[in-house]
Motif scaffolding. Sequence first.
Motif, PDB file in Angstrom:
ATOM      1  N   GLN A 121       3.715  13.088   4.961  1.00 44.57           N
ATOM      2  CA  GLN A 121       5.012  12.480   5.231  1.00 44.57           C
ATOM      3  C   GLN A 121       4.946  10.976   5.475  1.00 44.57           C
ATOM      4  N   ASN A 122       3.853  10.511   6.026  1.00 45.17           N
ATOM      5  CA  ASN A 122       3.777   9.104   6.413  1.00 45.17           C
ATOM      6  C   ASN A 122       2.781   8.299   5.574  1.00 45.17           C
ATOM      7  N   GLN A 135       2.453   4.730   9.814  1.00 46.59           N
ATOM      8  CA  GLN A 135       2.526   4.866   8.353  1.00 46.59           C
ATOM      9  C   GLN A 135       1.288   4.224   7.726  1.00 46.59           C
ATOM     10  N   ILE A 136       0.804   4.851   6.652  1.00 48.32           N
ATOM     11  CA  ILE A 136      -0.362   4.334   5.932  1.00 48.32           C
ATOM     12  C   ILE A 136       0.023   4.133   4.471  1.00 48.32           C
ATOM     13  N   TYR A 152       3.235   4.184 -10.118  1.00 51.37           N
ATOM     14  CA  TYR A 152       3.556   5.142  -9.066  1.00 51.37           C
ATOM     15  C   TYR A 152       3.779   4.365  -7.766  1.00 51.37           C
ATOM     16  N   ILE A 153       5.003   4.373  -7.274  1.00 53.28           N
ATOM     17  CA  ILE A 153       5.325   3.655  -6.038  1.00 53.28           C
ATOM     18  C   ILE A 153       6.212   4.548  -5.193  1.00 53.28           C
ATOM     19  N   GLY A 154       5.740   4.905  -3.998  1.00 57.22           N
ATOM     20  CA  GLY A 154       6.547   5.734  -3.117  1.00 57.22           C
ATOM     21  C   GLY A 154       5.708   6.661  -2.268  1.00 57.22           C
ATOM     22  N   PRO A 155       6.295   7.775  -1.787  1.00 57.76           N
ATOM     23  CA  PRO A 155       5.543   8.733  -0.973  1.00 57.76           C
ATOM     24  C   PRO A 155       4.312   9.240  -1.705  1.00 57.76           C
ATOM     25  N   ASP A 183      11.431  -0.807   1.928  1.00 53.67           N
ATOM     26  CA  ASP A 183      12.659  -0.047   2.129  1.00 53.67           C
ATOM     27  C   ASP A 183      12.379   1.401   2.509  1.00 53.67           C
ATOM     28  N   PHE A 184      11.302   1.984   1.976  1.00 56.31           N
ATOM     29  CA  PHE A 184      10.913   3.332   2.406  1.00 56.31           C
ATOM     30  C   PHE A 184      10.604   3.344   3.898  1.00 56.31           C
TER      31      PHE A 184
END
Length: 453
Positions: free
Chosen positions: A326-327, A209-210, A317-320, A351-352
Motif C-alpha cells: 500500500q505504501n 512511504q517508500i 510504469y509510474i504509481g503504486p 500527487d499520489f
Amino acid sequence: MHSLWWETCKIQERQTLEKDLETQVLVIGGGMAGILTAYQLQKSGKKVLVLEANRIGSGQTGNTTAKITSQHGLCYHGFLKKIGAEKARLYARGNQAAIQEYENIIKTEQISCDFEKQSSFVYGKSRADLEAEAQAAAFLGLPASLVRENLTLPFPVWGAVKFQNQAQFHPLKFLHALSEHLVIYEHSPVYKVEENTAYTKYGTVKAEQIIFTCHIPFLNFPGAYFARIHQERSYVLALEHGMKTNGMYIGSGEHGFSFRNYGPYLLLGGMGHRTGEDASLPKYQQLRNLAAKWFPKSKELCCWSAQDGITSDGIPYIGPYAKGKQNWYVAAGFQKWGMSTSMVAAMLLRDFILERENPWEAVFSPKRFSTADLSFLCKEGGHSVKGLTRQLLADFQKTGKPPVCPHLGCQLTWNPEEESWDCPCHGSRFDKHGNLLNGPAQTSLSPSCSLKK
C-alpha cells in the motif's frame, strides 16, 4: 568514459548512511526522477530522505543527451491505436507539462543550467509514417507540424515531424542545484526492503512511504519489473567542429541517429542495441567512422553510453508498486525519454503521496496489462531461456565456472569496448573485475567465476 556533463560539472559527495533513521518519505535512487520527486514532496511539506547506491546522477541522468521533450519518436500515431485518444492526449499533456515545470523550477530556484527552448525533430525516409505522426500529434494538441526544408542533417531524408517550444539543458548542473537542500546519502545501496523499512549495509531507514526510482527495481517480487522491462544501450560522442543544428534531432526507426548542440559541441548519438547482445561490433568506432564521414574537421572531446529501460507499450510504469504494498511506489521504464518522464513521475508521485487526483494516473499505472504484455513477456522469456541455456552448455564445454549473472543465473557476455560483462537476459552489468555497474542484480560477481575474456 565520462560524459560531457560530468566533464563540465563537479558535484560534492555526500556521506554514507551509517545509522538508523526515520522519515515520512524515502526515495530509493538519486537520479533525475528521484531528486525531482524528493524536491516536489519537500516543497509540499513532506520530510524526505534519498538513498543513492553510488553518486547522485551517476546512472542514466549523467549519461543522457538531456532533451526535454514530449516528442518521443513516432509514438502518437501508435498510441491512438493502442490506448485510444483520451489516454494518448493525457500522455501528451503530461509530457508538455513537464517542460513547463522544468522552466518554472529553474526560474523559481534561479538555477543556471544552460536551459534553452529548442524545436525537436524526428526525421525519416517514410512519408506515410511522418504524415501519420504529424496528424496524430496535432490532433492531440501538441505543437506539431510536418517539415521538409531547413533540416540541419548531414544526409538526405524525406522530411521530419517538428515540435516547437521543447527544451534542452545541462542535466547535472540542474540536478546539483536542486539537490542542495535535500537530505541525501550516497554510496548507500539498499539490499532489502520489508514493509516500511529499507536496509543498507550500515543503517536502516523507516518511512511511511517508500518510492523506488532506481532505474529498474532490484526486488524481483512483487512487481516482477525485471521481466516487464528490458534494457538497451546507446552511445554518444561529443564533437568539436561538428555542425550547428537548428534544434534537437532523432531518427525514426531502430537505427536512427541523435543530434543536438551544447555550446560549441555537437552530441552525436546512436548504435543502440539490447544490453548483452551485439557486443562484438565496435559501437564507438562505428560512430567515429560516421563522424569522420559527415564532419571531417571534427574532433572528439569525450564519449559515453547510456542504458534505457524499455516497456512493452512504450509507456513508463509510474504509481503504486504492486498489489499488497500500500505504501510503496515506483517510477521505471522511461524508454529513451527520461528527462521529461522523470518530471512526469515526480509530479504524479507527489500527487499520489498527497492524495491528490491526477488524470495521468490512468496512463502510467503499473497495474495496466494488455495483449502486448503477453507478447513482450514471451519474447523476454525467450531471451532468458537463451541466456540460461548458454550457461548450461558452457558448463559442459569449459573447465571452471563461466561468468554468470547473480540475478537469475544467465551467462554474461563480454563487452570489449566498455570492458564490461553484460547480461542479455535482464540487463545487469559488471566491470572487468566483476563489480556491479547496473541492476537489477544486487551483488557483484562471485570470486569463483572465471573472468577470462
